[in-house]
Design a protein around this motif. Structure first.
Motif, mmCIF file in Angstrom:
data_model
loop_
_atom_site.group_PDB
_atom_site.id
_atom_site.type_symbol
_atom_site.label_atom_id
_atom_site.label_comp_id
_atom_site.label_asym_id
_atom_site.label_seq_id
_atom_site.Cartn_x
_atom_site.Cartn_y
_atom_site.Cartn_z
ATOM 1 N N ALA A 124 14.197 3.119 -9.041
ATOM 2 C CA ALA A 124 15.393 2.546 -8.417
ATOM 3 C C ALA A 124 15.119 2.173 -6.957
ATOM 4 O O ALA A 124 15.544 1.116 -6.478
ATOM 5 N N TRP A 125 14.392 3.033 -6.274
ATOM 6 C CA TRP A 125 14.064 2.749 -4.871
ATOM 7 C C TRP A 125 13.151 1.520 -4.770
ATOM 8 O O TRP A 125 13.345 0.661 -3.908
ATOM 9 N N LEU A 126 12.148 1.435 -5.651
ATOM 10 C CA LEU A 126 11.235 0.285 -5.638
ATOM 11 C C LEU A 126 12.001 -1.013 -5.858
ATOM 12 O O LEU A 126 11.745 -2.032 -5.190
ATOM 13 N N LYS A 127 12.942 -1.012 -6.773
ATOM 14 C CA LYS A 127 13.724 -2.220 -7.048
ATOM 15 C C LYS A 127 14.602 -2.567 -5.857
ATOM 16 O O LYS A 127 14.737 -3.738 -5.486
ATOM 17 N N GLN A 128 15.197 -1.547 -5.265
ATOM 18 C CA GLN A 128 16.058 -1.774 -4.106
ATOM 19 C C GLN A 128 15.267 -2.401 -2.951
ATOM 20 O O GLN A 128 15.776 -3.246 -2.209
ATOM 21 N N GLN A 129 14.007 -1.997 -2.806
ATOM 22 C CA GLN A 129 13.154 -2.505 -1.732
ATOM 23 C C GLN A 129 12.468 -3.824 -2.099
ATOM 24 O O GLN A 129 11.736 -4.387 -1.274
ATOM 25 N N GLY A 130 12.684 -4.300 -3.309
ATOM 26 C CA GLY A 130 12.025 -5.532 -3.757
ATOM 27 C C GLY A 130 10.550 -5.348 -4.015
ATOM 28 O O GLY A 130 9.748 -6.290 -3.891
ATOM 29 N N LEU A 131 10.151 -4.119 -4.390
ATOM 30 C CA LEU A 131 8.740 -3.790 -4.548
ATOM 31 C C LEU A 131 8.326 -3.587 -6.004
ATOM 32 O O LEU A 131 7.114 -3.536 -6.293
ATOM 33 N N TYR A 132 9.287 -3.480 -6.902
ATOM 34 C CA TYR A 132 8.955 -3.027 -8.261
ATOM 35 C C TYR A 132 7.930 -3.953 -8.928
ATOM 36 O O TYR A 132 6.897 -3.506 -9.438
ATOM 37 N N GLU A 133 8.191 -5.244 -8.909
ATOM 38 C CA GLU A 133 7.274 -6.179 -9.572
ATOM 39 C C GLU A 133 5.948 -6.293 -8.822
ATOM 40 O O GLU A 133 4.908 -6.572 -9.423
ATOM 41 N N LYS A 134 5.987 -6.036 -7.518
ATOM 42 C CA LYS A 134 4.771 -6.148 -6.721
ATOM 43 C C LYS A 134 3.819 -4.979 -6.951
ATOM 44 O O LYS A 134 2.651 -5.042 -6.539
ATOM 45 N N THR A 135 4.306 -3.903 -7.573
ATOM 46 C CA THR A 135 3.441 -2.730 -7.755
ATOM 47 C C THR A 135 2.250 -3.031 -8.670
ATOM 48 O O THR A 135 1.263 -2.295 -8.658
ATOM 49 N N ALA A 136 2.335 -4.114 -9.439
ATOM 50 C CA ALA A 136 1.198 -4.468 -10.304
ATOM 51 C C ALA A 136 -0.022 -4.847 -9.479
ATOM 52 O O ALA A 136 -1.164 -4.716 -9.931
ATOM 53 N N GLN A 137 0.214 -5.357 -8.253
ATOM 54 C CA GLN A 137 -0.924 -5.689 -7.385
ATOM 55 C C GLN A 137 -0.961 -4.775 -6.151
ATOM 56 O O GLN A 137 -1.508 -5.136 -5.118
ATOM 57 N N ALA A 138 -0.384 -3.576 -6.317
ATOM 58 C CA ALA A 138 -0.343 -2.619 -5.209
ATOM 59 C C ALA A 138 -1.596 -1.739 -5.202
ATOM 60 O O ALA A 138 -2.354 -1.676 -6.169
ATOM 61 N N THR A 139 -1.784 -1.063 -4.087
ATOM 62 C CA THR A 139 -2.841 -0.058 -3.956
ATOM 63 C C THR A 139 -2.194 1.284 -3.668
ATOM 64 O O THR A 139 -1.284 1.373 -2.829
ATOM 65 N N HIS A 140 -2.658 2.309 -4.368
ATOM 66 C CA HIS A 140 -2.189 3.673 -4.137
ATOM 67 C C HIS A 140 -3.344 4.499 -3.590
ATOM 68 O O HIS A 140 -4.433 4.508 -4.176
ATOM 69 N N ILE A 141 -3.098 5.187 -2.461
ATOM 70 C CA ILE A 141 -4.123 6.086 -1.913
ATOM 71 C C ILE A 141 -3.570 7.502 -1.902
ATOM 72 O O ILE A 141 -2.534 7.773 -1.259
ATOM 73 N N LEU A 160 0.857 -1.182 0.000
ATOM 74 C CA LEU A 160 0.000 0.000 0.000
ATOM 75 C C LEU A 160 0.893 1.231 0.000
ATOM 76 O O LEU A 160 1.770 1.375 0.851
ATOM 77 N N PHE A 161 0.676 2.115 -0.981
ATOM 78 C CA PHE A 161 1.420 3.374 -1.070
ATOM 79 C C PHE A 161 0.449 4.517 -0.774
ATOM 80 O O PHE A 161 -0.631 4.600 -1.378
ATOM 81 N N VAL A 162 0.831 5.394 0.157
ATOM 82 C CA VAL A 162 -0.054 6.484 0.584
ATOM 83 C C VAL A 162 0.690 7.807 0.432
ATOM 84 O O VAL A 162 1.850 7.940 0.866
ATOM 85 N N TYR A 163 0.011 8.787 -0.167
ATOM 86 C CA TYR A 163 0.609 10.093 -0.462
ATOM 87 C C TYR A 163 -0.165 11.171 0.296
ATOM 88 O O TYR A 163 -1.376 11.337 0.098
ATOM 89 N N LEU A 164 0.538 11.909 1.159
ATOM 90 C CA LEU A 164 -0.112 12.807 2.117
ATOM 91 C C LEU A 164 0.468 14.216 2.035
ATOM 92 O O LEU A 164 1.668 14.401 2.282
ATOM 93 N N PRO A 165 -0.343 15.222 1.723
ATOM 94 C CA PRO A 165 0.138 16.615 1.788
ATOM 95 C C PRO A 165 0.572 16.962 3.205
ATOM 96 O O PRO A 165 -0.043 16.527 4.189
ATOM 97 N N CYS A 166 1.625 17.759 3.314
ATOM 98 C CA CYS A 166 2.217 18.037 4.630
ATOM 99 C C CYS A 166 2.477 19.522 4.815
ATOM 100 O O CYS A 166 3.118 20.156 3.961
ATOM 101 N N GLY A 167 1.993 20.067 5.936
ATOM 102 C CA GLY A 167 2.320 21.423 6.360
ATOM 103 C C GLY A 167 3.245 21.337 7.557
ATOM 104 O O GLY A 167 4.400 20.966 7.444
ATOM 105 N N VAL A 168 2.713 21.643 8.759
ATOM 106 C CA VAL A 168 3.525 21.496 9.962
ATOM 107 C C VAL A 168 3.759 20.023 10.280
ATOM 108 O O VAL A 168 4.724 19.669 10.958
#
Length: 957
Positions: free
Chosen positions: A918-935, A786-794
């Motif tokens: 590059a980061w996804l591959k380093q973490q072993g996540l690149y191929e798994k992103t096909a069945q990932a969820t992005h929020i 699961l990948f989550v993207y969050l706007p950040c202020g303080v």
């Protein structure tokens, strides 16, 4: 003897008829920071003294093999409670509470502890509870760093005073559980303990926490101007050899103490430290406040000893010759007044040919005694009486009548010391000591020091009388000749040297540049790109497995679940408050919506073709923009904090029990109208706090920068919220709002930068999201990231949500913060490792952005600290991207969110880019992103007026 307190359970022990509760923490101390709230799990065993404040150690302790760090420490904020067991039981049976005496120890703001006087020696056979407190001393409690390090450190000169306030609040809130009557609390102190009370009298909280004071040999005289306090700090920096004043923040505590000992190595060390009129803790116009009656009032015993400084004379064969130097060390610039007064006296003596060495020495003794102590005790007594207090005034004339001798005789057995009472029989000393003791403790118990053992002691009024403690105890008129009277209201005044003032101004107002240390050098490349106002993607090198990370976190899953339970308790109340919540039974939650068309647009925009695994993941939007009541993510933390504070207030007032239906609070708007809820905000937090507070019945005040969006100010005002505007950025609004709230005993300030309650309110979102994902049959595990993207202020909202997500999903979730290019405060704080010690303006960035909710210059240290082992990374977005994404989302999904929220839509682009892949591959996540969820987390915009939406959408054209 297990007692429930606001911090947790404590368990004491009984000994010699006293119930003892030792070393109870009332707050947490962090270097050069105001005291922080403290809580503990389980039961605190209050069977041993807590640490003393860091201070110089008596020679006998060192010679006896003192094991320093076991006895003393920076985190020293603890107190001792002694309860006479039989008296407490009797009072409890009668449905009463015992009076309470709280001791603030003396020691020149440099020495002493809550162990100085035991419960046994204070209470004896009387019926009152005795409490003694620790507070920070010396450099750690009273060194003023505001002039050297800037606005953020203006409060450091009063940390010891703030400790005392925190202790008094804790005692007021909890003493009833120990059998005390919080409406009958006497605070007493001598010397520095009385002088600090002089500053506390100016605090509105004291009116609540204290009904009586006993002030011996001290008043308000040690309050000093910022100029004087800055000059003391300059001397410290010089002695320490610090090239940069900020290096004091990381000095080893032993080195701090060594420099302090050199700083006070002079005959005037008594005045080196003391409360500072900083305009935050102590008002700038404190003299006027005293004269006009803007201070505590109640019952008071005030007095001093006739020859306070006698031992300076008796211990120095060349006393008269040394006195000008002693005066300059004690009084600073005021010394010339004393010297001139002595010279006038000496000239008269010479003219009359009646002078003698002894008379000259006695005159200096009087000058030092009066101007250090007696003059101010008398002035304070008269001011308090004039402004409505009932004041009993005394003078200790017995024996040597040396410094605080009345207190030492009454409480410490000093009557046994022959050196203090030359030529006076031991039995006479004992009887006099018993009479003084009895008068003081009768005051503790009854509010009146009179009893059959003394002549009638009248409070100051038309008949100006004082009690004279002497071999023949008597009263006599209080005349104008009682004390000398030429000194100003502050005993100690210094002027900074121009060189120091210029040097520290340069430090306090630094030019935009990076600080050259190891962390900054490591982050130098990304800082260079940020200062060039380019988009960046920073990968957090400190993230670790969640199993390891949670060992260092400030919060547990139990904390989050407790917050969830509190929100459920309040659901009936919220349903009654807001009609729009009737469909949800008072639960405020947002939908989780698939956004397939927007996802296609985003993947196309960043070049992720059909063959890229990323493109085949599922993308959803968490629509916190549709959260009821406030229309933004701030409805989570902001409303939760208001509810938590409301519950605490209602429980204390007896309006509520946790087992009640909380809708009962709907009947108590009038009760809450006597309290104020305040917050500093860029906009959305202000909306949630203001709307919720006004609905409950509070007087709601939101402090905002003048450039915050006008529609948000207008909306708040339409809800009955007071909006105060400030020039400058968000930080100025927060600072001023906090100061105004601190000055009002019935005000609560929601602190976006440091609030644990806000943080936990946001964290509850993860528990709700878990259910929403399960309802949609979306798995989250090692094979389905699961990948989550969050706007950040303080940082509070994204930080709290990330914390909750990690507790729920562990290492299967990966969180990224999004910040504007001109205001990447969290990225700077985390990448440099400096947290809230850096701000965007230090690096030449403006902090101005179309994403107004993210226009924050300095990150929350609480968030930065907890995100260090959890967060995967932070990316920045250019302002010009935001209107385009806003338009596309509207066209593809029919959803409109505000520009700040649109920052989340930059997340897929950073993972699809070269650095992200590059980061996804380093973490072993690149191929798994096909069945990932992005929020993508849409944090706000639900309350935007139609014309504002149109204005933003037009920017994309």
């Amino acid at each position: 003897m297990r007692i429930k307190t606001t911090g947790g359970y404590v368990e004491g022990f009984e000994e010699n008829g006293l119930q003892n509760f030792l070393g109870i923490p009332y707050a947490r101390a962090e270097r050069f920071q105001a005291p922080r709230e403290i809580n503990w799990e389980g039961v605190f065993q209050a069977d041993a003294f807590g640490k003393k404040a860091v201070q110089s150690h008596p020679a006998q302790e060192t010679q006896a093999g003192w094991e320093g760090r076991k006895e003393y420490g920076e985190d020293c904020l603890n107190l001792n409670i002694y309860v006479p067991a039989r008296a407490a039981l009797k009072a409890r049976r009668e449905g009463k509470g015992l009076p309470v005496a709280v001791y603030i120890h003396g020691g020149a703001f440099q020495n002493g502890s809550n162990r100085d006087r035991s419960g046994k020696q204070i209470i004896r056979d009387h019926s009152f509870i005795y409490v003694s407190i620790n507070y920070r001393l010396g450099v750690l409690g009273y060194l003023y760093l505001g002039a050297a390090l800037g606005e953020e450190y203006r409060g450091t000169g009063n940390n010891g005073t703030l400790d005392q306030l925190a202790a008094l609040r804790w005692i007021y809130d909890n003493i009833g559980e120990f059998g005390g009557d919080r409406s009958r609390i006497t605070v007493f102190g001598e010397s520095a303990g009385a002088k600090t009370l002089g500053a506390l009298l100016l605090r509105p909280e004291l009116k609540t926490c204290c009904s009586q004071v006993l002030m011996a040999s001290g008043a308000y005289q040690c309050i000093r101007e910022e100029e004087t306090a800055a000059a003391v700090a300059d001397s410290f920096f010089s002695l320490a050899g610090l090239k940069r004043p900020e290096d004091i923040l990381t000095m080893d505590v032993d080195n701090l103490l060594a420099v302090q000992e050199r700083l006070v190595d002079n005959p005037g060390n008594t005045c080196t430290f003391g409360p500072v009129a900083d305009g935050i803790t102590v008002p700038m116009d404190w003299r006027e406040a005293l004269r006009s009656g803007r201070h505590w009032s109640g019952k008071a015993i005030v007095g001093s000893c006739r020859h306070e400084m006698v031992f300076r004379r008796l211990g120095d064969p060349d006393f008269t010759a040394h006195c000008p130097a002693i005066a300059r060390a004690l009084f600073g610039q005021n010394a010339e007044i004393a010297i001139e007064e002595f010279e006038e006296f000496d000239a008269g003596e010479r003219q009359e040919e009646s002078g003698s060495a002894l008379r000259r020495a006695l005159k200096w003794e009087q000058l030092l005694s009066d101007y250090m102590y007696r003059t101010y005790s008398r002035r304070l007594a008269e001011l308090l009486a004039k402004n409505g207090s009932q004041v009993w005034y005394y003078s200790m004339d017995f024996g040597t009548a040396s410094h605080v001798l009345d207190q030492s005789v009454a409480f410490d057995g000093a009557w046994r010391d022959d050196a203090l009472f030359p030529g006076i029989a031991l039995e006479e000393r004992r009887k006099t000591a018993e009479i003084i003791y009895e008068s003081y403790v009768r005051f503790f118990e009854t509010g009146d020091p009179n009893w059959e053992g003394i002549p009638e002691w009248k409070p100051l009024g038309d008949e100006r009388e004082k009690m004279v403690w002497d071999g023949r105890i008597h009263t006599e008129p209080l005349t104008e000749e009682e004390t000398l009277n030429r000194f100003p209201d502050e005993v100690f005044r210094l002027q900074r040297s121009p060189d120091h003032a210029a040097a520290t101004k340069e430090t306090a107002d630094p030019q935009p540049q990076a600080v050259p240390d190891a962390a900054m050098e490591e982050a130098s490349d990304i800082i260079a790109r940020m200062t060039a106002q380019r988009e960046v993607f920073w990968i957090n090198p400190h993230r670790v497995s969640f199993a390891k990370a949670k060992e260092s976190l400030d919060f547990t899953m139990a904390d989050i679940e407790e917050a969830q339970a509190r929100l459920l308790r309040f659901a009936p109340f919220l349903e009654g408050c807001f009609p729009e919540l009737q469909k949800t039974g008072g639960i405020i939650e947002s939908p989780l919506q698939d956004i397939p068309a927007m996802a296609e647009s985003l993947w196309d925009g960043c070049g992720a073709g059909e063959g890229a695994p990323l493109r085949h993941g599922r993308m959803l939007m968490k629509l916190d923009s549709e959260l009821a009541v406030a229309g933004s993510v701030k409805a989570r933390g902001g409303i939760y904090e208001v509810l938590a504070a409301t519950e605490e207030l209602a429980l204390k007032a007896g309006l509520l029990k946790e087992t009640d239906d909380y809708s009962v609070l709907l009947k108590h708007r009038d009760f809450f109208s006597h309290y104020t809820m305040q917050v500093g905000s860029t906009g959305n937090l202000g909306l949630s706090i203001g709307i919720m507070s006004a609905a409950i019945g509070y007087r709601a005040v939101v402090h905002m920068s003048s450039d915050a969006r006008q529609w948000k100010k207008d909306l708040l005002r339409s809800k009955g919220v007071i909006v105060k505007e400030y020039e400058g950025d968000y930080g100025a609004a927060v600072k001023e709002g906090r100061a105004l709230s601190d000055a009002d005993e019935n005000s609560y300030f929601v602190d976006d930068e440091h609030s644990s309650r806000l943080f936990l309110g946001y964290a509850v979102a993860a528990l709700r999201l878990k259910k929403q994902l399960a309802d949609k049959q979306i798995p989250v595990d090692g094979d389905h990231p699961l990948f989550v993207y969050l706007p950040c202020g303080v940082g509070g909202a994204p930080g709290g949500i990330t914390l909750g997500l990690k507790y729920v999903f562990g290492d299967a979730v990966h969180c990224f913060f999004a910040e504007p290019v001109q205001s990447p405060c969290m990225l700077l704080g985390m990448a440099t490792g400096k947290g809230d010690q850096v701000c965007v303006q230090d690096f030449g960035l403006s902090g101005k952005t179309l994403a107004d909710g993210l226009a924050v210059g300095r990150p929350s240290e609480l968030v930065a600290r907890n995100m260090r082992p959890l967060l995967d990374g932070i990316y920045t977005v250019q302002d010009e991207c935001l209107p385009g994404w806003m338009q596309r989302l509207n066209e593809t999904e029919g959803v409109i969110i505000e520009p700040s929220a649109c920052a989340c839509l930059g997340g897929p682009k950073i993972l699809a880019g070269e650095q992200g892949r590059a980061w996804l591959k380093q973490q072993g996540l690149y191929e798994k992103t096909a069945q990932a969820t992005h929020i993508v987390w849409a944090t706000g915009g639900g309350l935007m007026p139609e014309e504002i939406r149109t204005e933003y959408l037009n920017l994309s054209k």
